[in-house]
Design an enzyme around this catalytic site. Sequence first.
Site, PDB file in Angstrom:
ATOM      1  CD1 TRP A  39     -35.279  45.697 139.128  1.00 33.56           C
ATOM      2  CD2 TRP A  39     -34.251  43.750 139.540  1.00 33.56           C
ATOM      3  NE1 TRP A  39     -34.296  45.542 138.173  1.00 33.56           N
ATOM      4  CE2 TRP A  39     -33.653  44.349 138.405  1.00 33.56           C
ATOM      5  CE3 TRP A  39     -33.775  42.514 139.974  1.00 33.56           C
ATOM      6  CZ2 TRP A  39     -32.600  43.756 137.706  1.00 33.56           C
ATOM      7  CZ3 TRP A  39     -32.727  41.934 139.281  1.00 33.56           C
ATOM      8  CH2 TRP A  39     -32.156  42.546 138.172  1.00 33.56           C
ATOM      9  CG  ASN A  41     -32.565  47.980 136.475  1.00 36.67           C
ATOM     10  OD1 ASN A  41     -33.719  47.731 136.817  1.00 36.67           O
ATOM     11  ND2 ASN A  41     -32.281  48.452 135.278  1.00 36.67           N
ATOM     12  CG  ASP A  42     -30.175  50.861 134.175  1.00 38.64           C
ATOM     13  OD1 ASP A  42     -29.660  49.808 134.587  1.00 38.64           O
ATOM     14  OD2 ASP A  42     -30.552  51.023 132.999  1.00 38.64           O
ATOM     15  CD1 TRP A  66     -35.418  44.939 134.778  1.00 35.92           C
ATOM     16  CD2 TRP A  66     -37.170  44.080 133.683  1.00 35.92           C
ATOM     17  NE1 TRP A  66     -35.757  45.822 133.772  1.00 35.92           N
ATOM     18  CE2 TRP A  66     -36.832  45.315 133.086  1.00 35.92           C
ATOM     19  CE3 TRP A  66     -38.246  43.362 133.168  1.00 35.92           C
ATOM     20  CZ2 TRP A  66     -37.527  45.845 132.008  1.00 35.92           C
ATOM     21  CZ3 TRP A  66     -38.947  43.883 132.093  1.00 35.92           C
ATOM     22  CH2 TRP A  66     -38.583  45.109 131.530  1.00 35.92           C
ATOM     23  CG  PHE A 101     -37.561  51.041 129.815  1.00 38.88           C
ATOM     24  CD1 PHE A 101     -38.406  50.418 130.715  1.00 38.88           C
ATOM     25  CD2 PHE A 101     -37.247  50.361 128.652  1.00 38.88           C
ATOM     26  CE1 PHE A 101     -38.921  49.153 130.488  1.00 38.88           C
ATOM     27  CE2 PHE A 101     -37.757  49.088 128.404  1.00 38.88           C
ATOM     28  CZ  PHE A 101     -38.590  48.486 129.312  1.00 38.88           C
ATOM     29  NE  ARG A 165     -32.511  49.683 126.111  1.00 40.66           N
ATOM     30  CZ  ARG A 165     -32.517  48.791 125.125  1.00 40.66           C
ATOM     31  NH1 ARG A 165     -33.432  48.846 124.169  1.00 40.66           N
ATOM     32  NH2 ARG A 165     -31.591  47.843 125.084  1.00 40.66           N
ATOM     33  CD  GLU A 220     -29.175  48.385 127.807  1.00 43.99           C
ATOM     34  OE1 GLU A 220     -30.383  48.123 127.649  1.00 43.99           O
ATOM     35  OE2 GLU A 220     -28.480  47.878 128.709  1.00 43.99           O
ATOM     36  CD1 TRP A 303     -27.604  43.992 132.282  1.00 42.86           C
ATOM     37  CD2 TRP A 303     -29.453  43.275 133.296  1.00 42.86           C
ATOM     38  NE1 TRP A 303     -28.426  45.076 132.452  1.00 42.86           N
ATOM     39  CE2 TRP A 303     -29.577  44.663 133.067  1.00 42.86           C
ATOM     40  CE3 TRP A 303     -30.503  42.593 133.922  1.00 42.86           C
ATOM     41  CZ2 TRP A 303     -30.700  45.390 133.441  1.00 42.86           C
ATOM     42  CZ3 TRP A 303     -31.631  43.318 134.305  1.00 42.86           C
ATOM     43  CH2 TRP A 303     -31.720  44.698 134.065  1.00 42.86           C
TER      44      TRP A 303
END
Length: 496
Positions: A39, A41-42, A66, A101, A165, A220, A303
Amino acid sequence: MLVEETAILDKADRYIEMMQGKVNPEYRQGYHLMAPVGWINDPNGFVYFQGYYHLFYQYYPYDSKWGPMHWGHARSRDLVHWEELPVALAPDQVYDRGGCFSGSAIEKEGKLFLFYTGCQEVCGVVHQHQCLAVSSDGIHFTKFAANPIVAEAELGDYGAIQDFRDPKVIRHEERYYMVVATKTADSRGRIVMFESEDLFQWRFFSVLLEGTAEQGIMWECPDLFSLDGRDVLIMSPIQIQQQGLEYHNISSTVAWIGEVDWETGKMQVANFHEIDFGMDFYAPQTTEDPQGRRIMVAWMQMWDRTLPTHDLGHQWAGSMTLPRELRVKKDRLVQKPVSTVYSQLIYQQGTENIQVGETPVVFRNALSDQTYLHLVADLSHGEVFQIGLMSSAKEALQLTYDVFSETFEMNRENFGRPLIGSEKVPVNSRKVKVPLIDGQLVLEIFRDTSSLEIFINGLEVMTGTFYEVVKGRDLVFSGVGDMRILALETATIKEA
């Protein structure tokens, strides 16, 4: 580096090497950055360091969904060809055992500093706090012994420790500033700033900006930079309310443009708008390169929807967008493809002066898995202009421009494998309002194996993924009215 950390990182790298031959390549991209397995993501830590562009990313190598976040890592000299590097961070300490994160990177005195959010549960409450790791070679990182460096004591009453975060660290004049996402007690997005002289010791500075109830329950992945005489704050709001054609995604990405008062740490906003009007664009991050260009990369996924590569057991999910060069014009963020991608084009064909009407105009076998398409169409006497991409006998991905409403639509409904979201999330069709320029529609389309990035009149962008069942190679034009394609070029793109 701690022995425990080394063991966990080695375990991740060994697993990745073992699994690479088991990954199904059917939908894997040819020239977009991807994780080798698992996986993604960002994007994180986007920075130019020691002759390379480094891009880290949220990563769970052990499944295509995730999980406890690691930091994957790749580097590039040209922003097109990427070299996979060992996993940079793993959740191996008490303060980050819930995940490493998102965050950012900055160079100081020849060293690379990574700032990330460590996630930890304390007495049944999730604590998110900001942590630091340092490297001399940009590949191997040592976590700071005094982590976390910004936590509950520094945040105080200015946010929620369970939603605190994504630190972006920048330098302004002689100080460093850390921009972090959080939310208010009544669940409105808030961006706070901390300041430091040395990158190790931090203190609260200001609430940079906070939103209304309509602008999302949490913000975010903030990024703050100056460009073309303006200050720009980009972030990704969660559950932003729909406003006309814009903000059609439940989660979105917005640019706020204005001016920061560095005495008070407050931002005065002149304009805000969505960055990408497609279905699959989130959590972008930028860097400034040695040429002074502001470059942006985003997660090319979203998402709240099904992911066919996970559902089919392909052992991977997600990729990054093509890097994009940014400018600010009339208080709007304008994007164009990174210039180095054009050197990777192999031109296939070009044609001019094509009449388009109700009878479809078909170009057989015009599209490959890696295709670039440049189109200039005169729609000044038209009503509706339609393009069928990856067209086969049964289906096509549809692009439509409505002249009267000045709206461009991308529609992947009933194309390829179904993508299903919640009732509140329309996952297969979006529109953006964009005017013609002297009656003309100008498109640049970058197609990779399972993605589209469409640049419209140099003003707006739409990004979306798709998963074909039957390969479609045809390109089809039709519409209502008297319209003409003035120029059409197609090219293949070399795989990275």
